[in-house]
Each structure stands twice: as C-alpha cells, then as structure tokens.
Design a protein around this motif. Structure first.
Motif, PDB file in Angstrom:
ATOM      1  N   VAL A  38      -7.492 -34.605  22.316  1.00  0.00           N
ATOM      2  CA  VAL A  38      -8.832 -35.179  22.189  1.00  0.00           C
ATOM      3  C   VAL A  38      -8.864 -36.055  20.938  1.00  0.00           C
ATOM      4  O   VAL A  38      -8.613 -35.588  19.827  1.00  0.00           O
ATOM      5  CB  VAL A  38      -9.916 -34.085  22.088  1.00  0.00           C
ATOM      6  N   VAL A  39      -9.188 -37.336  21.140  1.00  0.00           N
ATOM      7  CA  VAL A  39      -9.355 -38.270  20.024  1.00  0.00           C
ATOM      8  C   VAL A  39     -10.840 -38.288  19.696  1.00  0.00           C
ATOM      9  O   VAL A  39     -11.621 -39.039  20.284  1.00  0.00           O
ATOM     10  CB  VAL A  39      -8.846 -39.684  20.385  1.00  0.00           C
ATOM     11  N   SER A  40     -11.236 -37.458  18.748  1.00  0.00           N
ATOM     12  CA  SER A  40     -12.663 -37.250  18.468  1.00  0.00           C
ATOM     13  C   SER A  40     -13.362 -38.505  17.972  1.00  0.00           C
ATOM     14  O   SER A  40     -14.573 -38.631  18.106  1.00  0.00           O
ATOM     15  CB  SER A  40     -12.838 -36.119  17.450  1.00  0.00           C
ATOM     16  N   TRP A  41     -12.640 -39.458  17.421  1.00  0.00           N
ATOM     17  CA  TRP A  41     -13.258 -40.676  16.888  1.00  0.00           C
ATOM     18  C   TRP A  41     -13.346 -41.797  17.922  1.00  0.00           C
ATOM     19  O   TRP A  41     -13.843 -42.869  17.631  1.00  0.00           O
ATOM     20  CB  TRP A  41     -12.523 -41.155  15.628  1.00  0.00           C
ATOM     21  N   TRP A  42     -12.887 -41.549  19.138  1.00  0.00           N
ATOM     22  CA  TRP A  42     -13.029 -42.526  20.220  1.00  0.00           C
ATOM     23  C   TRP A  42     -14.308 -42.228  20.996  1.00  0.00           C
ATOM     24  O   TRP A  42     -14.830 -41.110  20.969  1.00  0.00           O
ATOM     25  CB  TRP A  42     -11.844 -42.443  21.169  1.00  0.00           C
ATOM     26  N   PRO A  43     -14.816 -43.208  21.760  1.00  0.00           N
ATOM     27  CA  PRO A  43     -16.005 -42.962  22.587  1.00  0.00           C
ATOM     28  C   PRO A  43     -15.758 -41.816  23.577  1.00  0.00           C
ATOM     29  O   PRO A  43     -14.632 -41.608  24.036  1.00  0.00           O
ATOM     30  CB  PRO A  43     -16.201 -44.282  23.343  1.00  0.00           C
ATOM     31  N   GLU A  44     -16.803 -41.089  23.880  1.00  0.00           N
ATOM     32  CA  GLU A  44     -16.721 -39.906  24.736  1.00  0.00           C
ATOM     33  C   GLU A  44     -15.958 -40.176  26.033  1.00  0.00           C
ATOM     34  O   GLU A  44     -15.128 -39.362  26.455  1.00  0.00           O
ATOM     35  CB  GLU A  44     -18.129 -39.391  25.059  1.00  0.00           C
ATOM     36  N   GLU A  45     -16.210 -41.306  26.660  1.00  0.00           N
ATOM     37  CA  GLU A  45     -15.590 -41.581  27.961  1.00  0.00           C
ATOM     38  C   GLU A  45     -14.078 -41.830  27.869  1.00  0.00           C
ATOM     39  O   GLU A  45     -13.382 -41.817  28.888  1.00  0.00           O
ATOM     40  CB  GLU A  45     -16.275 -42.768  28.661  1.00  0.00           C
ATOM     41  N   ARG A  46     -13.537 -42.040  26.658  1.00  0.00           N
ATOM     42  CA  ARG A  46     -12.098 -42.302  26.512  1.00  0.00           C
ATOM     43  C   ARG A  46     -11.364 -41.275  25.667  1.00  0.00           C
ATOM     44  O   ARG A  46     -10.152 -41.361  25.512  1.00  0.00           O
ATOM     45  CB  ARG A  46     -11.880 -43.682  25.858  1.00  0.00           C
ATOM     46  N   ARG A  47     -12.067 -40.322  25.111  1.00  0.00           N
ATOM     47  CA  ARG A  47     -11.437 -39.477  24.088  1.00  0.00           C
ATOM     48  C   ARG A  47     -10.473 -38.424  24.626  1.00  0.00           C
ATOM     49  O   ARG A  47      -9.666 -37.911  23.879  1.00  0.00           O
ATOM     50  CB  ARG A  47     -12.477 -38.847  23.181  1.00  0.00           C
ATOM     51  N   HIS A  48     -10.515 -38.108  25.904  1.00  0.00           N
ATOM     52  CA  HIS A  48      -9.574 -37.132  26.469  1.00  0.00           C
ATOM     53  C   HIS A  48      -8.305 -37.872  26.881  1.00  0.00           C
ATOM     54  O   HIS A  48      -8.342 -38.757  27.737  1.00  0.00           O
ATOM     55  CB  HIS A  48     -10.216 -36.373  27.627  1.00  0.00           C
ATOM     56  N   VAL A  49      -7.199 -37.523  26.246  1.00  0.00           N
ATOM     57  CA  VAL A  49      -5.946 -38.266  26.382  1.00  0.00           C
ATOM     58  C   VAL A  49      -4.787 -37.310  26.656  1.00  0.00           C
ATOM     59  O   VAL A  49      -4.958 -36.095  26.670  1.00  0.00           O
ATOM     60  CB  VAL A  49      -5.651 -39.066  25.091  1.00  0.00           C
ATOM     61  N   THR A  50      -3.616 -37.898  26.830  1.00  0.00           N
ATOM     62  CA  THR A  50      -2.370 -37.131  26.935  1.00  0.00           C
ATOM     63  C   THR A  50      -1.414 -37.621  25.838  1.00  0.00           C
ATOM     64  O   THR A  50      -1.622 -38.693  25.244  1.00  0.00           O
ATOM     65  CB  THR A  50      -1.697 -37.339  28.300  1.00  0.00           C
ATOM     66  N   LEU A  51      -0.379 -36.861  25.611  1.00  0.00           N
ATOM     67  CA  LEU A  51       0.645 -37.279  24.654  1.00  0.00           C
ATOM     68  C   LEU A  51       1.229 -38.628  25.073  1.00  0.00           C
ATOM     69  O   LEU A  51       1.492 -39.482  24.228  1.00  0.00           O
ATOM     70  CB  LEU A  51       1.759 -36.225  24.555  1.00  0.00           C
TER      71      LEU A  51
END
Length: 197
Positions: free
Chosen positions: A117-130
C-alpha cells in the motif's frame, strides 16, 4: 532470467550509474544547482535513495529504519533534493547504499505479486504489488539518471554511462563542437522558416 531478476538487474545498474555521476567531482560541483529549479547531482542521489527506502520499505510493511528528516511534516519543501552544508557526500552515498541494501532484501524475499500500500498515492491507485513498485523505481531511477547525465555533461563535458560508452558517437571535442553548431544552425533555420509562414 525471470521477470523479477530482470527488473532487479536494471534497477541495480541504474543505481550504480547514478552514483558514478559523482565520481571525481569537487564538493561544489557535486552540489551546485545547474537549473532554475536547483537540480544538482548530490540532491538527485539523496532523493532517489530516500524514495526507494519508502517504496520498498513502508509500502510492504518493512520500514528501512533510516533517518529521513527531510520527509517530516514540518520539513522545508524539496529538502530531499539538495544537500545542506552539514550533510556530507559520504553520508548521502551511504544513505543510497543502505536504502539499496534494504530494497534488495525486500525484492529478494517477496514474490512479484506481494501486495503493498502506497499511502501517499490517491486511494484508487494506492494498492500495488512488488512488480508495480519495481517497475516504478526502475523508471524513477532512470528518470533522475537522465537528469544526472545532463548535469554532469554541463559540469565537465562527461557524457554517457562511462568512458567509451558505445551509445555515443566517437567524436573529438572539436567534432562535438562542429556537431553542436550544425544543430544550432538547423534550429535557427527552422525558426526563420516558421516565422516566414
């Protein structure tokens, strides 16, 4: 070589290329701003190290444990993009190496599909993978390496990734001056043609 190993190799190579841009420079040349926005070589190294520590640390619940006061809420804007007089080149290079070592451990220990989770990105993009973060940091590092390439050329004429870089034409300094003059003449001619339309 699998996808993770390929991306990791590219990241490691770009990191080394970025650090090499400091080789042989005085303190002044490593730090001096060469653009209207203050872009400088040591600041680029500091910035890349700092963001890499966050992306491969906090994003995956693996804080790097590095002291990054320039990211505090009350820090001066853009404090991660330049080195204060009390920050030594050695400290910033060590920060870069420490961040890289922590990132390498994260990359080696996690699968490409590991969620973060990239907490400083907008909610719609913050869930990521390695995988996404590896691509992001390859691009981020290469982006700033491009800046560093230009800055180093402005400082002392060094161009390319290393002496004898096969990606550069084999020209003498005089040959480069002639080449540059030809490009300048083409720009002037194009401007004149454009004005006459």
């Amino acid at each position: 070589m699998d996808d993770k190993a390929t991306l990791h190799r590219y990241l490691r190579t770009r990191r080394a290329d970025l650090l090499a841009k400091l080789d042989g420079l005085s303190e002044y040349d490593a730090r001096r701003p060469l653009t209207p926005t203050g872009t400088n070589l040591l600041g680029l190294v500091k910035h890349v190290a700092s963001v890499e520590a966050g992306y491969f640390g906090e994003v995956f619940g693996r804080p790097a444990g590095l002291d990054l006061p320039w990211f505090a809420e009350d820090a001066e804007p853009d404090a991660d993009l330049w080195a204060a007089p009390g920050e030594t080149r050695e400290q910033i290079v060590e920060l870069h190496r420490s961040a890289a070592a922590h990132s390498d451990a994260t990359i080696e220990e996690l699968a490409l599909d590991e969620p973060g989770v990239v907490s400083w990105w907008p909610e719609e993009r913050r869930h990521v993978t390695l995988h996404q973060i590896l691509v992001h940091m390859c691009v981020e590092t290469a982006h700033h390496l491009g800046h560093a390439d230009i800055l180093r050329e402005l400082i002392d004429g060094s161009a390319g990734q290393r002496p004898g870089d096969a990606n550069l034409s084999d020209r003498s300094p005089e040959g480069w001056a002639v080449h540059r003059a030809r490009i300048e003449a083409a720009a002037v001619a194009a401007e004149a043609l454009s004005a006459g339309r």
